[in-house]
Design an enzyme around this catalytic site. Structure first.
Site, mmCIF file in Angstrom:
data_model
loop_
_atom_site.group_PDB
_atom_site.id
_atom_site.type_symbol
_atom_site.label_atom_id
_atom_site.label_comp_id
_atom_site.label_asym_id
_atom_site.label_seq_id
_atom_site.Cartn_x
_atom_site.Cartn_y
_atom_site.Cartn_z
ATOM 1 N N GLU A 11 21.311 121.335 66.377
ATOM 2 C CA GLU A 11 19.946 121.620 67.013
ATOM 3 C C GLU A 11 20.326 121.654 68.706
ATOM 4 O OE1 GLU A 11 17.026 118.759 66.054
ATOM 5 O OE2 GLU A 11 18.477 117.214 65.639
ATOM 6 N N ASP A 19 21.638 101.559 50.667
ATOM 7 C CA ASP A 19 21.382 100.413 49.958
ATOM 8 C C ASP A 19 20.060 99.971 49.260
ATOM 9 O OD1 ASP A 19 24.048 99.587 49.751
ATOM 10 O OD2 ASP A 19 24.009 97.971 51.280
ATOM 11 N N HIS A 47 11.365 110.394 64.660
ATOM 12 C CA HIS A 47 10.247 110.903 65.407
ATOM 13 C C HIS A 47 9.041 110.040 64.909
ATOM 14 C CE1 HIS A 47 12.277 113.161 68.469
ATOM 15 N NE2 HIS A 47 12.778 113.865 67.507
ATOM 16 N N ARG A 84 15.547 110.666 57.026
ATOM 17 C CA ARG A 84 16.224 111.046 58.487
ATOM 18 C C ARG A 84 16.449 109.894 59.218
ATOM 19 N NH1 ARG A 84 14.508 115.580 62.930
ATOM 20 N NH2 ARG A 84 12.681 114.661 63.112
ATOM 21 N N ASP A 110 14.513 121.240 68.972
ATOM 22 C CA ASP A 110 15.341 120.348 70.024
ATOM 23 C C ASP A 110 16.308 121.675 70.498
ATOM 24 O OD1 ASP A 110 15.511 117.658 70.511
ATOM 25 O OD2 ASP A 110 15.332 117.428 68.539
#
Ligand code: 3PY
Ligand code: MG
Length: 255
Positions: free
Chosen positions: A152, A87, A48, A73, A178
């Site tokens: 969520e 990586d 987000h 996230r 959520d």
């Protein structure tokens, strides 16, 4: 030399309670300011916030100069996306919208090298291995992964016992926004039905061997969840902190 020690994973395994800041400004300077404030960890939010692989890299580099652990996230828990974040040196993840054990198992495998998982092997040219200076990286990287899955939704709540049984998942993180939307209370995570659902989920996590986490940038909520023993609490976000402080200043001088 092995993969860098994941201090966040170690702290959670030791049962420590930790507090963190959500980074949504998409900026390495802001990340460094948040880290220097003294948070245990910062989440670089690609779900987000206007972040991408390169802005995430710059924030990992900024956080890497500090004792604050970096957590990413991703926008969604897909193996190819996780491979890229791994990586560039991310060792800890909070993955949104996990709704069943199969998804959680897929995430564990995405973040581990074979035979434990399916992580692609490109470490010799990657920041994760210190550009091939951590010569034992491939043999030790799996042990330093910290994986939170986000529950969520109604489906996630229903599958919580199965998700908690998945080996390799370090913690379950509740997303109140959520979850409240899916429970029919869009924009109201403090609706009684939502609070009951959250507290039930936190109790179930507490009864397992996994760490619990929650997003609670309202201070009263954060204090309540810390008092319940939640071990990974997002108590601030860079944007909220900046917006609140700036609005307070403007209001003071407009009066
Ligand atoms: C939610 O509250 O839904 C979250 O994902 C926290 O960022
Ligand atoms: Mg969410």
């Amino acid at each position: 030399m092995p993969a860098p020690l994941n201090r966040l994973k170690k702290a959670l395994e030791e049962g420590q309670q930790t507090i963190g800041c959500w980074l949504v400004l998409g900026d390495s300077y802001a990340a460094e300011i948040a880290a220097r404030a003294g948070f245990d960890w910062c989440v670089i939010d690609n779900e987000h916030a206007p972040n991408d692989l390169r802005s995430t890299l710059f924030q990992l580099q900024a956080l890497g100069q500090t004792p604050t652990s970096a957590v990413v996230r991703p926008p969604i828990g897909k193996t190819h996306l996780l491979k890229q974040f791994l990586d560039i040196g991310c060792q800890s993840f909070v993955v949104p919208m996990v709704e069943n054990a199969a998804q959680a198992i897929e995430l564990v495998r995405a973040t581990r090298y074979p035979p434990a998982g399916v992580r692609g092997v490109g470490a010799s040219t990657a920041r994760a291995s210190g550009f091939n200076t951590h010569v034992d990286y491939l043999q030790t990287a799996n042990d330093q992964i910290c994986l939170f899955v986000q529950v969520e939704s109604r489906a996630g709540l229903a599958a919580l016992p199965d998700i908690l049984a998945v080996e390799g998942v370090d913690g379950v993180f509740i997303g109140p926004s959520d979850l409240s939307a899916d429970l029919g209370h869009l924009g109201n995570p403090n609706a009684p039905e939502v609070v009951v659902a959250i507290e039930g989920a936190l109790d179930a996590i507490a009864a397992s061997s996994k760490a619990s986490g929650i997003f609670a940038v309202d201070q009263a909520d954060a204090e309540r969840y810390l008092a319940r023993g939640v071990s990974f609490v997002a108590v601030a976000s860079d944007i909220n902190s900046m917006a609140t402080a700036l609005r307070q200043t403007v209001n003071r001088f407009r009066q």
